[in-house]
Design an enzyme around this catalytic site. Structure first.
Site, mmCIF file in Angstrom:
data_model
loop_
_atom_site.group_PDB
_atom_site.id
_atom_site.type_symbol
_atom_site.label_atom_id
_atom_site.label_comp_id
_atom_site.label_asym_id
_atom_site.label_seq_id
_atom_site.Cartn_x
_atom_site.Cartn_y
_atom_site.Cartn_z
ATOM 1 N N ASP A 101 2.144 0.981 -10.218
ATOM 2 C CA ASP A 101 3.191 0.235 -10.916
ATOM 3 C C ASP A 101 2.963 0.312 -12.429
ATOM 4 O O ASP A 101 1.843 0.578 -12.880
ATOM 5 C CB ASP A 101 3.160 -1.239 -10.497
ATOM 6 C CG ASP A 101 3.425 -1.417 -9.008
ATOM 7 O OD1 ASP A 101 4.098 -0.546 -8.430
ATOM 8 O OD2 ASP A 101 2.947 -2.418 -8.453
HETATM 9 N N1 URA Z 1 -0.282 -1.742 -4.886
HETATM 10 C C1 URA Z 1 0.535 -2.379 -5.746
HETATM 11 O O1 URA Z 1 1.046 -3.444 -5.445
HETATM 12 N N2 URA Z 1 0.752 -1.815 -6.949
HETATM 13 C C2 URA Z 1 0.165 -0.659 -7.347
HETATM 14 O O2 URA Z 1 0.387 -0.219 -8.485
HETATM 15 C C3 URA Z 1 -0.681 -0.010 -6.438
HETATM 16 C C4 URA Z 1 -0.886 -0.563 -5.211
#
Ligand code: URA
Length: 243
Positions: A101
């Site tokens: 993310d």
């Molecule tokens: N899980 C998440 O919630 N976000 C990420 O960026 C990676 C794994």
């Protein structure tokens, strides 16, 4: 692979330029003029442009220490793509083997080898990804024992057909109330799949909230002393893990 892709991989040409060269009739495959960009070619074909034989460049493999406010996408959308950090020719021809993310930091693998990235990403391959997670709510000993069991048994996340695969949870630290920190506990979570926002949703499902997330490890590959925003080529041994 497609002929236009082969031309791009073995020259400095972009996909559009490769298509133009193809149209011009300068490209030959095993001596025959080839104009079809989608034609499938193999390593043992002789491919020439204007009589010059092309040799395919090997695939490329990189590790990046992602910073916040960059995105794991092949286009810049609101934030810059992580591909802007990889200072190599045609960086935007690479793809990301397991997205993070925008607000997550840490280890990102990039390659142009689709089979290799499949081995990293596919849940069937059981490749372990370890995250350091900072949580809004405290996790005491009793809670920890309960969560370790629930994460191992699998959680039902909203909108998913199957339970999450067994995940390993360990606590790193409990943070004092007097501390100014916005989080009350720090844990490590190892998962072998990558459902959408998986880590955040797993903690939400057990009544907690992720306030910071950092990927530390994929398989045996770690960031080591790679500083935020820095990148390097993967070593032969690192590549071999997923070949
Ligand atoms: N899980 C998440 O919630 N976000 C990420 O960026 C990676 C794994």
């Amino acid at each position: 692979m497609r002929l236009d892709k082969f031309i791009c991989k073995s020259t400095e040409l972009t996909r559009t330029e490769a298509k133009k060269v193809l149209k011009s009739g300068e490209v030959r495959v095993n001596g025959e003029v080839a104009k079809n960009a989608a034609m499938q070619v193999h390593e043992n074909n002789t491919i020439t442009i204007d009589g010059q034989e092309l040799t395919a460049r090997g695939s490329r493999y990189y590790i990046l220490h992602k910073v916040v406010d960059s995105i794991c996408s092949n286009v810049d959308e609101g934030y810059p793509s992580v591909l802007n950090f990889i200072e190599v020719d045609k960086a935007f021809d690479l793809h990301i083997a397991g997205r993070l993310d925008a607000d997550t930091t840490g280890l990102v693998l990039l390659t142009d080898d689709g089979r290799w990235s499949h081995n990293v990403i596919s849940p069937k391959k059981q490749c372990q990804k370890t995250y350091r997670v900072w949580l809004r709510n405290e996790i005491n000993d009793e809670k920890l024992a309960d969560l370790v069991t629930r994460f191992d048994q699998g959680l039902q996340l909203q909108g998913e057909d199957s339970l999450t695969r067994p995940a390993i949870l360990t606590r790193v630290a409990e943070i004092d109330l007097v501390d100014e920190a916005s989080y009350r506990s720090e844990v490590l979570l190892t998962i072998t799949e990558g459902k959408y926002h998986q880590v955040k949703r797993m903690f939400a499902a057990v009544g907690n909230r992720v306030v910071g997330l950092h990927r530390e490890q994929i398989g045996q590959i770690t960031l080591g002393d790679l500083a935020p925003g820095d990148w390097r080529e993967l070593t032969e041994a690192e590549i071999a893990q997923f070949s």
